[in-house]
Design a protein around this motif. Structure first.
Motif, PDB file in Angstrom:
ATOM      1  N   UNK A  56       0.900  -1.098  -0.073  1.00  0.00           N
ATOM      2  CA  UNK A  56      -0.034  -0.097   0.048  1.00  0.00           C
ATOM      3  C   UNK A  56       0.878   1.001  -0.014  1.00  0.00           C
ATOM      4  N   UNK A  57       1.872   1.384   1.003  1.00  0.00           N
ATOM      5  CA  UNK A  57       2.629   2.607   1.216  1.00  0.00           C
ATOM      6  C   UNK A  57       3.404   2.680  -0.302  1.00  0.00           C
ATOM      7  N   UNK A  58       3.751   1.622  -1.114  1.00  0.00           N
ATOM      8  CA  UNK A  58       4.552   2.061  -2.180  1.00  0.00           C
ATOM      9  C   UNK A  58       3.630   2.801  -3.354  1.00  0.00           C
ATOM     10  N   UNK A  64       6.934  13.494  -4.067  1.00  0.00           N
ATOM     11  CA  UNK A  64       8.260  12.740  -3.838  1.00  0.00           C
ATOM     12  C   UNK A  64       7.739  11.428  -3.532  1.00  0.00           C
ATOM     13  N   UNK A  65       8.074  10.383  -4.364  1.00  0.00           N
ATOM     14  CA  UNK A  65       7.539   8.934  -4.048  1.00  0.00           C
ATOM     15  C   UNK A  65       8.423   8.305  -2.849  1.00  0.00           C
ATOM     16  N   UNK A  66       7.629   7.361  -2.012  1.00  0.00           N
ATOM     17  CA  UNK A  66       8.410   6.863  -1.000  1.00  0.00           C
ATOM     18  C   UNK A  66       9.159   5.824  -1.546  1.00  0.00           C
ATOM     19  N   UNK A  67      10.252   5.618  -0.644  1.00  0.00           N
ATOM     20  CA  UNK A  67      11.379   4.383  -0.997  1.00  0.00           C
ATOM     21  C   UNK A  67      11.016   3.387   0.113  1.00  0.00           C
ATOM     22  N   UNK A  68      10.517   2.375  -0.412  1.00  0.00           N
ATOM     23  CA  UNK A  68       9.883   1.329   0.577  1.00  0.00           C
ATOM     24  C   UNK A  68      10.823   0.180   0.578  1.00  0.00           C
ATOM     25  N   UNK A  69      11.250  -0.208   1.507  1.00  0.00           N
ATOM     26  CA  UNK A  69      11.963  -1.402   1.875  1.00  0.00           C
ATOM     27  C   UNK A  69      11.290  -2.593   2.726  1.00  0.00           C
TER      28      UNK A  69
END
Length: 133
Positions: A56-58, A64-69
């Motif tokens: 979802x967070x991706x 600015x898009x999130x960098x999700x790891x």
């Protein structure tokens, strides 16, 4: 965790951990959390497991898009065994004065394992108290 890290990395000499006073400051990440919460309200699918949050967070859009790891189980470490063997949570400092843990705003760790310096205010000029854990 910080005591262990400073022992294992020779480049580290001092780690300062500061705790902000709740509701008194605005952090950069607050707007990120608000963006996620707004997107969540518009979402028509229920998030049930942590992997769903990752996906979802991706998808949350903004300037600015999130960098999700995605974290794996072995990315998390437990330090609770240190409190059961090597370290003890003290209720008095090295001057035998009561430690009010919830009021501490600054913890400082050095290469002296088991010793932690602390302050109640975040003022530079305020001297540190010392705690032997």
């Amino acid at each position: 965790m910080f005591m262990e890290g400073i022992q294992q990395h020779s480049s580290l000499k001092v780690i300062n951990q500061k705790f902000l006073v709740p509701a008194h400051l605005h952090l950069e990440c607050d707007s990120d959390h608000a963006r996620i919460e707004r997107a969540e309200k518009k979402m028509d699918v229920e998030v049930r497991i942590s992997h769903d949050w990752y996906l979802f967070v991706k998808t949350v859009r903004g300037k600015k898009p999130f960098n999700v790891y995605e974290m794996k189980v072995n990315d998390f470490l437990s330090f609770s065994s240190l409190l059961q063997s090597l370290l003890v949570r003290r209720h008095v400092d090295n001057k035998n004065e009561k430690v009010t843990w919830l009021n501490i705003r600054w913890l400082q760790y050095t290469t002296d394992f088991g010793i932690s310096n602390f302050k109640y205010p975040l003022f530079e000029e305020e001297p540190f108290c010392q705690l032997d854990l």
